[in-house]
Design an enzyme around this catalytic site. Structure first.
Site, PDB file in Angstrom:
ATOM      1  N   CYS A   1       0.860  -1.261   0.059  1.00 61.42           N
ATOM      2  CA  CYS A   1      -0.070   0.136  -0.105  1.00 61.42           C
ATOM      3  C   CYS A   1       0.584   1.213  -0.045  1.00 61.42           C
ATOM      4  O   CYS A   1       0.530   2.364  -0.623  1.00 61.42           O
ATOM      5  CB  CYS A   1      -1.011   0.032   1.142  1.00 61.42           C
TER       6      CYS A   1
ATOM      7  N   CYS B   1      -2.520   2.899   3.127  1.00 63.89           N
ATOM      8  CA  CYS B   1      -3.091   1.732   3.708  1.00 63.89           C
ATOM      9  C   CYS B   1      -4.170   2.518   4.477  1.00 63.89           C
ATOM     10  O   CYS B   1      -4.238   3.479   4.909  1.00 63.89           O
ATOM     11  CB  CYS B   1      -2.141   0.950   4.362  1.00 63.89           C
ATOM     12  N   ASP B   2      -5.029   1.562   5.130  1.00 60.24           N
ATOM     13  CA  ASP B   2      -6.374   1.723   5.727  1.00 60.24           C
ATOM     14  C   ASP B   2      -6.383   2.995   6.806  1.00 60.24           C
ATOM     15  O   ASP B   2      -7.178   4.088   6.809  1.00 60.24           O
ATOM     16  CB  ASP B   2      -7.230   0.641   6.339  1.00 60.24           C
ATOM     17  N   LYS B   3      -5.477   2.883   7.672  1.00 65.89           N
ATOM     18  CA  LYS B   3      -5.574   3.673   8.900  1.00 65.89           C
ATOM     19  C   LYS B   3      -4.990   4.984   8.595  1.00 65.89           C
ATOM     20  O   LYS B   3      -4.783   5.945   9.185  1.00 65.89           O
ATOM     21  CB  LYS B   3      -4.707   3.126  10.217  1.00 65.89           C
TER      22      LYS B   3
ATOM     23  N   CYS C   1      -5.697  -2.089  -1.250  1.00 69.12           N
ATOM     24  CA  CYS C   1      -6.242  -3.147  -1.856  1.00 69.12           C
ATOM     25  C   CYS C   1      -7.511  -2.608  -2.589  1.00 69.12           C
ATOM     26  O   CYS C   1      -7.993  -1.529  -2.348  1.00 69.12           O
ATOM     27  CB  CYS C   1      -6.898  -3.740  -0.590  1.00 69.12           C
TER      28      CYS C   1
ATOM     29  N   GLU D   1      -9.787  -6.281  13.273  1.00 68.67           N
ATOM     30  CA  GLU D   1     -10.633  -6.673  12.280  1.00 68.67           C
ATOM     31  C   GLU D   1     -10.994  -8.304  12.139  1.00 68.67           C
ATOM     32  O   GLU D   1     -10.020  -8.852  12.355  1.00 68.67           O
ATOM     33  CB  GLU D   1     -10.395  -6.217  10.797  1.00 68.67           C
TER      34      GLU D   1
ATOM     35  N   SER E   1     -12.994  -5.830   8.015  1.00 74.10           N
ATOM     36  CA  SER E   1     -12.511  -5.245   7.194  1.00 74.10           C
ATOM     37  C   SER E   1     -13.424  -4.721   5.875  1.00 74.10           C
ATOM     38  O   SER E   1     -14.587  -5.167   5.716  1.00 74.10           O
ATOM     39  CB  SER E   1     -11.551  -6.226   6.301  1.00 74.10           C
TER      40      SER E   1
END
Length: 564
Positions: free
Chosen positions: A53, A126-128, A198, A449, A475
């Site tokens: 990511c 990435c996500d965070k 992702c 998650e 997720s």
């Protein structure tokens, strides 16, 4: 430069005889006399080699630095952390994922404040990263914007697009005997072809779209994939845009208003975004002092249709959306239909409506985004449930789920590992309600998650035959009959802690209810006997466990700000 054109809102602190030592340090980084008359610009980079990511973000940061310099600023790159949800998923490391959001936010704010930077941009993958950067932007209170590192391109196998979730679901198929060792290895080796976050409508792409809908990213920043040349252009343009924000005196609080958050929720609902969007948008709103709560999500969910045929419940990936017009084209359609506040200010210095007037419509003949009169679902796919099992609320994603009501016996586990073992050994049956508790913000600690176990259920054909409930998270890649963020969590004595094996539990998305068929008197009897496990006390997870709030408030670690 004349005082009225001096854009150095904070770096003026380095002027004068008393600050000669400070300037001496800055000269060692390459600054010359003329640089001390220019605004100092931060480039907050989340570059790291620990995840695809973010492994390309250093190149993006360098390009953003070029833009800021050409725009008239003195740019400095600095770094913060990232962790990979996909790599840590299903392990104890997943407990660090949500806390990393706050570590990212605090570290960026720390550098911006300590170095007296006049403005900054943050680049996240990435996500965070994305909510962490936006919380930092809210708290640093200088002109700022966000640039998304971009989505990964889809993997290819036997002529079909696959991604990371394909591998998680492949584990379930393998356990079920549906695919061989060799086929699972082929999926593993082809799912992630390069850099980027992702690829479906998972959390990173969801939050990137939300940031753009809020006006905190330049148009198309959320859409361009990581390895497209346009992503470098996004970063260069963002660097220059910071100087425009300084010139016009536009601050994050001018952009991130209640109406801007409503725009973000509309776009998340229309695109079928991740349940994590609720948690993160609540936390960002808290940081910028906007009054946003769980009821706002249900209010908007009731009127906004789900339009995107994107993974995990659809067939397309985010790159496909970019190819047919991207997030701006979807926003243009939503604006014209009256779903967006067009007068909200953005980091371009223009309004949402002004930005979208320059955007092309979605391509003719595309089927990534459904027309408004033929949506995938007439209302939004993210629903807040309440009842005696979740008085403060729980979150369900119902896109693609045909089951609207499920009643079954509770199968209760206090760890994800124990629950996963039961699933893998075929001890969970059709009709069951699988409960994983003591994994909330405090209890995890870190609210991990549950993509691994939810994907295994889907892979075993149980995705809509077994309900999965947790005070943890899911997720953005999760789909099926899953309900997370159950609050209050088990650690603080929430009703989920009082649930016993075999209790009848009902989830009803049509009435937005989640409840256990246990008399109030029995619940109170159980509550009197409840003893909370000791809170984790070591390191960053210990700090997190002792400070974090309920998921219903965004799982923030500085709630004292609002109380004071």
């Amino acid at each position: 430069m004349p005082e009225e054109h001096d854009l150095r809102h904070r770096s003026k602190a380095f002027d004068g005889v008393m600050r000669a030592p400070n300037r001496a340090m800055l000269r060692a980084t390459g600054l010359q006399d003329e640089d001390f008359k220019k605004p100092m610009i931060g480039i907050a980079s989340t570059w790291s080699e620990v995840t695809p990511c973010n492994m390309h973000i250093n190149d993006l940061a360098l390009r953003a630095k070029d833009g800021a310099r050409d725009g008239g600023g003195v740019p400095f790159i600095f770094n913060t952390i990232t962790v990979s949800d996909g790599i840590s998923m299903g392990t104890d490391g997943m407990r660090y994922s949500l806390p990393s959001r706050d570590v990212i936010a605090d570290s960026i704010e720390t550098v911006v404040g300590a170095e007296s930077l006049d403005a900054f941009l943050a680049i996240g993958g990435c996500d965070k990263n994305i909510p962490g950067c936006l919380i930092a932007i809210s708290n640093a209170d200088v002109p700022s914007l966000f640039v998304y590192g971009g989505t990964i391109s889809p993997g290819k196998l036997d002529g079909e697009d696959i991604d990371l979730v394909s591998v998680f679901e492949g584990v379930g198929k393998h356990n079920n005997g549906d695919i061989s060792d060799q086929q699972l290895k082929r999926i593993e080796c082809n799912a992630c072809p390069g850099a980027g976050s992702c690829g479906g409508m998972y959390t990173a792409n969801t939050m990137a779209a939300a940031a753009e809908a809020m006006g905190m990213s330049l148009p198309f920043s959320s859409s361009h994939p990581a390895e497209w040349p346009e992503k470098l252009d996004d970063c260069y343009d963002a660097g220059k845009a910071l100087l425009n924000l300084l010139e016009k005196g536009i601050y994050p609080k001018d952009i991130m208003t209640k109406e801007a958050f409503e725009n973000a929720i509309v776009v998340v609902m229309a695109l079928g975004g991740s349940t994590n969007a609720i948690l993160h948008l609540l936390s960002i709103a808290h940081a910028i002092d906007v009054d946003l709560d769980m009821d706002d999500f249900n209010r908007i969910q009731e009127k906004v249709p789900h339009l995107a045929d994107l993974k995990p419940s659809g067939k397309y990936v985010f790159e496909d959306l970019c190819n047919v017009g991207g997030v701006p084209a979807v926003m243009k359609m939503l604006l014209e239909a009256g779903y967006l506040h067009g007068d909200c200010l953005t980091v371009t210095g223009k309004t949402i409506a002004e930005n979208l007037a320059e955007v092309d419509d979605l391509k003719e003949g595309q089927d990534v985004i459904m027309p408004l009169d033929k949506p995938k679902r007439e209302d939004g796919p993210l629903i807040v449930l309440r009842g005696n099992l979740a008085p403060e609320g729980a979150v369900a994603k119902v896109s693609g789920v045909k089951v609207s009501r499920h009643t079954g016996p509770a199968r209760v586990f206090d760890t994800e590992a124990e629950a996963t073992d039961a699933v893998m050994h075929n001890k969970i049956n059709e009709g069951d309600v699988l409960v994983i508790r003591h994994v909330g913000p405090k209890g995890g600690p870190g609210m991990p998650e549950m993509l691994s176990i939810s994907a295994i259920l889907v892979g075993k054909g149980l995705g809509e035959k077994v309900a999965l409930l947790t005070d943890g998270r899911f997720s953005g890649g999760t789909h099926g009959l899953v309900i997370g963020h159950i609050a209050p969590e088990a650690q603080v004595g929430g009703p989920i802690a009082l649930l016993e094996e075999g209790d009848s539990v009902t989830i009803d998305s049509s009435t937005r209810e989640i409840f256990m068929d246990v008399p109030d008197e029995e619940i109170e009897r159980r509550r009197e006997k409840f003893v909370a496990p000791p809170l984790y006390k070591k390191g960053v997870l210990g700090k997190y466990a002792h400070n974090v709030t309920s998921a219903s408030k965004g799982a923030v670690t500085d709630y004292f700000k609002r109380e004071e």
